[in-house]
Design a protein around this motif. Structure first.
Motif, mmCIF file in Angstrom:
data_model
loop_
_atom_site.group_PDB
_atom_site.id
_atom_site.type_symbol
_atom_site.label_atom_id
_atom_site.label_comp_id
_atom_site.label_asym_id
_atom_site.label_seq_id
_atom_site.Cartn_x
_atom_site.Cartn_y
_atom_site.Cartn_z
ATOM 1 N N THR B 137 0.856 -1.188 0.000
ATOM 2 C CA THR B 137 0.000 0.000 0.000
ATOM 3 C C THR B 137 0.892 1.238 0.000
ATOM 4 O O THR B 137 1.847 1.328 0.778
ATOM 5 C CB THR B 137 -0.899 0.013 1.251
ATOM 6 O OG1 THR B 137 -1.632 -1.211 1.271
ATOM 7 C CG2 THR B 137 -1.853 1.186 1.228
ATOM 8 N N TYR B 138 0.556 2.145 -0.881
ATOM 9 C CA TYR B 138 1.342 3.373 -1.015
ATOM 10 C C TYR B 138 0.459 4.559 -0.661
ATOM 11 O O TYR B 138 -0.651 4.686 -1.186
ATOM 12 C CB TYR B 138 1.837 3.548 -2.451
ATOM 13 C CG TYR B 138 2.603 2.364 -2.981
ATOM 14 C CD1 TYR B 138 3.982 2.309 -2.891
ATOM 15 C CD2 TYR B 138 1.934 1.295 -3.585
ATOM 16 C CE1 TYR B 138 4.682 1.209 -3.379
ATOM 17 C CE2 TYR B 138 2.623 0.199 -4.074
ATOM 18 C CZ TYR B 138 4.001 0.163 -3.970
ATOM 19 O OH TYR B 138 4.690 -0.918 -4.441
ATOM 20 N N GLN B 139 0.953 5.409 0.220
ATOM 21 C CA GLN B 139 0.267 6.652 0.514
ATOM 22 C C GLN B 139 1.040 7.756 -0.202
ATOM 23 O O GLN B 139 2.214 7.999 0.087
ATOM 24 C CB GLN B 139 0.244 6.897 2.033
ATOM 25 C CG GLN B 139 -0.417 8.201 2.447
ATOM 26 C CD GLN B 139 -1.905 8.237 2.060
ATOM 27 O OE1 GLN B 139 -2.603 7.222 2.172
ATOM 28 N NE2 GLN B 139 -2.361 9.380 1.592
ATOM 29 N N LEU B 140 0.384 8.411 -1.140
ATOM 30 C CA LEU B 140 1.066 9.411 -1.976
ATOM 31 C C LEU B 140 0.557 10.798 -1.611
ATOM 32 O O LEU B 140 -0.644 11.067 -1.722
ATOM 33 C CB LEU B 140 0.804 9.105 -3.451
ATOM 34 C CG LEU B 140 1.228 7.694 -3.886
ATOM 35 C CD1 LEU B 140 0.510 7.271 -5.153
ATOM 36 C CD2 LEU B 140 2.724 7.619 -4.074
ATOM 37 N N ASP B 141 1.456 11.668 -1.185
ATOM 38 C CA ASP B 141 1.059 12.998 -0.719
ATOM 39 C C ASP B 141 1.945 14.079 -1.288
ATOM 40 O O ASP B 141 3.115 13.838 -1.604
ATOM 41 C CB ASP B 141 1.159 13.069 0.809
ATOM 42 C CG ASP B 141 0.110 12.209 1.468
ATOM 43 O OD1 ASP B 141 -1.072 12.421 1.207
ATOM 44 O OD2 ASP B 141 0.509 11.300 2.221
ATOM 45 N N ARG B 142 1.365 15.261 -1.370
ATOM 46 C CA ARG B 142 2.155 16.443 -1.716
ATOM 47 C C ARG B 142 2.207 17.342 -0.495
ATOM 48 O O ARG B 142 1.181 17.602 0.129
ATOM 49 C CB ARG B 142 1.507 17.180 -2.889
ATOM 50 C CG ARG B 142 2.252 18.451 -3.232
ATOM 51 C CD ARG B 142 1.703 19.134 -4.454
ATOM 52 N NE ARG B 142 2.318 20.451 -4.583
ATOM 53 C CZ ARG B 142 2.138 21.275 -5.588
ATOM 54 N NH1 ARG B 142 1.351 20.928 -6.574
ATOM 55 N NH2 ARG B 142 2.728 22.459 -5.622
ATOM 56 N N ARG B 143 3.424 17.818 -0.160
ATOM 57 C CA ARG B 143 3.572 18.779 0.938
ATOM 58 C C ARG B 143 4.288 20.003 0.396
ATOM 59 O O ARG B 143 5.505 19.958 0.184
ATOM 60 C CB ARG B 143 4.412 18.179 2.073
ATOM 61 C CG ARG B 143 3.737 17.017 2.731
ATOM 62 C CD ARG B 143 4.619 16.515 3.834
ATOM 63 N NE ARG B 143 4.327 15.133 4.106
ATOM 64 C CZ ARG B 143 5.115 14.327 4.776
ATOM 65 N NH1 ARG B 143 6.263 14.775 5.245
ATOM 66 N NH2 ARG B 143 4.771 13.092 4.994
ATOM 67 N N GLY B 144 3.550 21.033 0.166
ATOM 68 C CA GLY B 144 4.141 22.238 -0.427
ATOM 69 C C GLY B 144 4.675 21.906 -1.807
ATOM 70 O O GLY B 144 3.938 21.428 -2.666
ATOM 71 N N GLU B 145 5.960 22.107 -1.978
ATOM 72 C CA GLU B 145 6.582 21.855 -3.276
ATOM 73 C C GLU B 145 7.128 20.434 -3.374
ATOM 74 O O GLU B 145 7.766 20.094 -4.367
ATOM 75 C CB GLU B 145 7.745 22.839 -3.491
ATOM 76 C CG GLU B 145 7.375 24.301 -3.363
ATOM 77 C CD GLU B 145 6.555 24.788 -4.533
ATOM 78 O OE1 GLU B 145 7.126 24.953 -5.612
ATOM 79 O OE2 GLU B 145 5.328 24.999 -4.361
ATOM 80 N N GLU B 146 6.934 19.649 -2.329
ATOM 81 C CA GLU B 146 7.555 18.318 -2.292
ATOM 82 C C GLU B 146 6.509 17.214 -2.432
ATOM 83 O O GLU B 146 5.341 17.392 -2.069
ATOM 84 C CB GLU B 146 8.315 18.134 -0.974
ATOM 85 C CG GLU B 146 9.453 19.111 -0.815
ATOM 86 C CD GLU B 146 10.114 19.049 0.543
ATOM 87 O OE1 GLU B 146 11.034 19.855 0.769
ATOM 88 O OE2 GLU B 146 9.712 18.224 1.388
ATOM 89 N N PHE B 147 6.990 16.057 -2.928
ATOM 90 C CA PHE B 147 6.113 14.899 -3.122
ATOM 91 C C PHE B 147 6.663 13.741 -2.299
ATOM 92 O O PHE B 147 7.873 13.488 -2.304
ATOM 93 C CB PHE B 147 6.054 14.538 -4.616
ATOM 94 C CG PHE B 147 5.488 15.649 -5.447
ATOM 95 C CD1 PHE B 147 4.132 15.728 -5.713
ATOM 96 C CD2 PHE B 147 6.313 16.669 -5.918
ATOM 97 C CE1 PHE B 147 3.610 16.780 -6.445
ATOM 98 C CE2 PHE B 147 5.803 17.726 -6.648
ATOM 99 C CZ PHE B 147 4.441 17.777 -6.913
ATOM 100 N N TRP B 148 5.770 13.064 -1.602
ATOM 101 C CA TRP B 148 6.198 12.034 -0.662
ATOM 102 C C TRP B 148 5.416 10.753 -0.875
ATOM 103 O O TRP B 148 4.261 10.766 -1.302
ATOM 104 C CB TRP B 148 5.985 12.512 0.785
ATOM 105 C CG TRP B 148 6.942 13.600 1.188
ATOM 106 C CD1 TRP B 148 6.873 14.911 0.837
ATOM 107 C CD2 TRP B 148 8.120 13.456 1.972
ATOM 108 N NE1 TRP B 148 7.935 15.604 1.364
ATOM 109 C CE2 TRP B 148 8.722 14.722 2.070
ATOM 110 C CE3 TRP B 148 8.734 12.373 2.605
ATOM 111 C CZ2 TRP B 148 9.885 14.947 2.781
ATOM 112 C CZ3 TRP B 148 9.901 12.597 3.326
ATOM 113 C CH2 TRP B 148 10.472 13.880 3.405
#
Lengths: 161, 667
Positions: B137-148
């Motif tokens: 399972t992958y949790q894909l998030d954007r935080r400001g200018e970054e991708f996690w």
């Protein structure tokens, strides 16, 4: 030169620069309108990325021409305000008029034929005009600095209440 | 040499923030004349003005420092370093003098082959998305200018029985083109990268398992691709890549620039930049017509050398062990304008010395890339096809075929097409049609219908369709072969490669093709077996073929000219079994083609879903197909009875003989 001899020369200088100034403003504002039109019709010869040198040159011609026109008007007002006559005024006047032709003219000609990121050889007129402008401004600034300062009015004497 | 931030030193972007600082600077200086006038003496006035200017410059300097630091912070840690060395200066140095070339390159997919993962480049859905694939399972998030991404540490599995640890990693690099994007994060070991086992597919606007995007034998779990970027992608997804896979196991990869930039094709630019620093020298060059010795201009090289510039990436190299040992440290020694053969010669079956070593030492290498007769089978290796083409091998001077005969890396300003249209294949305007061939074969213009035996203007009369058919595979589709050839039934019989005639006339047999080619062009008729004489070639390749052939057939069944030539009322029956094919890529292509058929555009099917649901979807498709009325008269080759029903026995017998040998196509 006596004050009576200076008067016509002053008058001619003021008139020359007022005329040059307003004509330059008229001419280069018209150029601005033409450039706006090129924008409006999305003319590739002016707007394409490969023609960015032309666009820059003509924008600079428009801006410099208009500002130099206004500078001529300011110069005329300065000459009249200071009653500035004589050799330095004549040199400054000629240098400013030369700059008014060479600077925007150089930018404009430089934009007609371009070499990718480089303007055409007309750009060579620009540094000459720039030196003329520098000379005219320096002479004018010196004339302003040398002009007698108006005496400050002495503050009214305080009186007791 | 120290790594540099990914932004040019010369051309900092003039954003709204910079404009605001400039306005504040001017407004700050404005009161100075007033203050100076109030000063008791002229000297003190000048001192005041000088102090004011000094303070303003200091403020601007501090702001600039902060900007540079912010830019440097945008570069994730632990990734291959961007370093200027060996005369490479980056595309930023080219921009000022070559705005049009810079602009067209910037719009191309070459540039985005690898970029630092910033909002400008990341196209995947990172909006708090949870994706499950292959047991992870992958949790894909954007935080400001970054991708996690947060997921189990799949690249470092725990001992048996222990729970895998969930970790969070910042996406560092993005690789991709106009079809999909692959994402990378720092492994934490030197500059080695780890690959996210998910790919974002633009066409479907969804995440899919990375393996599903390529034609590979299915596996249950996740294939770990640790260091793949460093040891493979770096050579062609960056400019002047040096893998630097050091003997102690450490990885210290370097590139001159991420993505395929100016110097990848023009060579290192430092000498050229230095030579053109002076305006006097530049104008002297302009007067001489712009030719300069300090840079390579592929368009001015001969066809062979200019094609090698493209070939340095678009080829399969005949590398030996010693070549690889050198490459894994320093990368390719090839420089544009040089001889590619002196670095690594391209694989050419017509030059046995280029294949002998590979056949002896790496028996799997060639079958993953070539048909058995030596024609390239995978996308992205067009150079090997070009140099085996008669138009290249026998062409001379201006009549020698080169990559630049049809393609251009910089869209002309006279080109009326939209930029997006050009970037798709980077073809010269008009080269998507017969003009590409007629520029040399002008005498054929009046003879086209006589030569092709097809109506003028029809798909069968297009030069490309017969001489560059869609027989290479890549990017979840069929792509035109870049080895110019003429169709024969023999090539299909010997190699299994669809010939141009049967790729369009999917409903015809090989015998039908052999007969026509013999009558029209005198081509030898091969000795055909019973099946090849009775059953349509398209049917045989779809049911009996290997995964690569099935992928090509699945694509062809959705190809408009093939549907026009062979009808479109029978393909659903053959695409249905492909919906449950063992290979993800085949299933994906099959569903796409099926959705293009009348009545199947709303197909409820997920190619990456569970097998039982895929099977159910295939049965629904067959059931729907059976309901549609059709005639089977004269269509025995499609295994249709005269009343339009499918000869299920023959169908299943052929399907039971499917070539299930594991196959991987390395695109």
């Amino acid at each position: 030169m006596t004050r009576d001899e200076e008067a016509p020369e002053l008058h001619r200088a003021v008139r020359r620069h007022l005329a040059a100034g307003w004509l330059a403003v008229l001419l280069f504002l018209t150029l601005g309108a033409v450039l706006e039109m090129l924008h409006g019709y999305k003319v590739g010869w002016y707007l394409d990325v490969g023609n960015s040198a032309r666009r820059l040159m003509w924008t600079l011609a428009h801006a410099h021409g208009t500002l130099l026109g206004m500078l001529n008007i300011l110069f005329a007002l300065t000459v009249r305000h200071l009653s500035w006559a004589g050799g330095s005024q004549r040199v400054a006047s000629a240098a400013l008029l030369g700059a008014t032709v060479l600077l925007p003219g150089g930018f404009f000609l430089g934009g007609i034929v371009i070499y990718a990121g480089d303007p055409g050889l007309g750009i060579l007129l620009v540094p000459v005009g720039g030196l003329g402008l520098l000379l005219a401004v320096a002479l004018t600034a010196a004339a302003v600095m040398q002009a007698p300062r108006p005496e400050r009015a002495s503050p009214p004497a305080r009186t007791g209440s | 040499m120290a790594p540099r931030p990914p932004f040019g030193k010369l051309c900092l972007p003039m954003g709204s923030e910079s404009i605001a600082v400039f306005v504040l600077f001017v407004l700050g200086l404005a009161p100075l004349p007033i203050l100076a006038r109030r000063a008791p003496s002229r000297r003190e006035a000048w001192i005041l003005v000088a102090c004011g200017i000094g303070v303003a410059i200091a403020v601007l300097g501090v702001r600039q420092q902060a900007r540079v630091k912010k830019m440097a912070a945008a570069v994730p840690a632990g990734i291959p370093a961007e370093v200027h060395q060996e005369g490479y200066v980056s595309s930023q140095a080219c921009r000022a003098c070559h705005p049009q070339q810079y602009d067209t390159w910037r719009a191309s997919f070459h540039r985005t082959m690898t970029r630092i993962a910033t909002p400008e480049y990341v196209k995947g859905d990172f909006n708090h998305r949870t994706v499950t694939a292959k047991g992870l399972t992958y949790q894909l998030d954007r935080r400001g200018e970054e991708f996690w991404v947060e997921t189990e540490e799949f690249w470092n599995p725990p001992p048996a029985g222990a729970r895998p640890q969930r970790v969070r990693r910042r996406i560092a690099l993005v690789t991709g083109s106009h079809h999909m994007q692959v994402y990378w994060f720092a492994s934490g070991e030197g500059r080695k990268l780890e690959q996210l086992p998910l790919v974002y597919l633009f066409e479907a606007q969804r995440w899919i398992p990375r393996d599903a995007a390529f034609l590979k034998p299915p596996v249950a779990g996740v294939r770990v691709e640790t260091g793949r970027w460093n040891d493979t992608c770096i050579s062609c997804h960056a400019t002047r890549g040096q893998p630097r896979l050091l003997d102690d196991g450490a990885i210290d990869s370097r590139v001159s620039e991420f993505g395929i930039a100016c110097e990848a094709c023009h060579g290192p630019g430092e000498a050229h930049v230095r030579d053109n620093q002076s305006p006097w020298r530049r104008y002297a060059h302009h007067r001489r017509g712009g030719r300069q010795e300090t840079i390579t201009q592929p368009a001015r090289l001969d066809a062979r050398l200019s094609s090698q510039v493209c070939g340095q990436c678009h080829f399969v190299a005949a590398m030996r062990g010693a070549d690889f040992a050198r490459w894994k440290i320093d990368g390719s020694p090839y420089r544009p304008g040089g001889e590619l053969d002196l670095s690594y010669p391209p694989v050419q079956f017509s030059r046995p010395e280029t294949v002998t070593y590979l056949k002896e030492h790496l028996p799997d290498f060639l079958p993953k890339r070539f048909w058995s007769d030596g024609m390239v089978r995978v996308a992205g290796r067009e150079h090997n096809g070009l140099i085996e083409s008669p138009c290249f091998a026998r062409g001379r001077g201006a009549r020698q075929l080169a990559c630049l005969s049809c393609h251009t890396m910089h869209q002309s300003e006279r080109d009326g097409r939209r930029r997006a249209e050009w970037t798709d294949d980077q073809l010269v305007e008009g080269m998507d049609g017969d003009r590409a061939c007629l520029q040399c074969h002008a005498e054929q213009v009046r003879e086209i219908p006589a030569h092709t035996h097809h109506a003028a203007g029809s798909a069968g009369s297009r030069c490309y369709n017969c001489h560059m058919p869609y027989t290479t595979y890549g990017l979840l589709k069929a792509i035109r072969s870049h080895q110019v050839s003429s169709p024969t039934a023999q090539e299909s019989l010997a190699t299994g490669r669809p010939n141009a005639c049967n790729q369009c006339h999917l409903d015809r047999t090989l015998e039908w093709t052999a007969g026509h080619l013999n009558r029209w062009y005198g081509t030898d008729r091969p000795r055909l077996g019973d099946e090849e004489r009775r059953v349509a070639a398209g049917v045989l390749w779809t049911l009996k073929g290997d995964a690569g052939q099935r992928a090509l057939m699945a694509w062809s069944m959705g190809w408009e000219p093939a549907r026009a030539a062979a009808g479109s009322d029978w393909q659903a029956a053959y695409l249905a079994p492909l919906l449950n094919d063992p290979y993800d890529a085949v299933r994906y292509i099959a569903q796409r083609s099926l959705r293009r058929l009348p009545g199947f555009d709303r197909l409820d099917y997920d190619f990456a879903g569970p097998a039982e649901r895929r099977q159910a979807a295939a049965q629904r498709v067959m059931a729907q197909w059976r309901l549609d009325p059709r005639s089977g008269q004269g269509r025995e080759a499609l295994l249709l009875h005269p009343d339009g029903r499918l000869d299920l026995g023959a169908f299943l017998r052929l399907l039971g003989r499917r070539e299930d040998r594991a196959i991987e196509l390395v695109e």
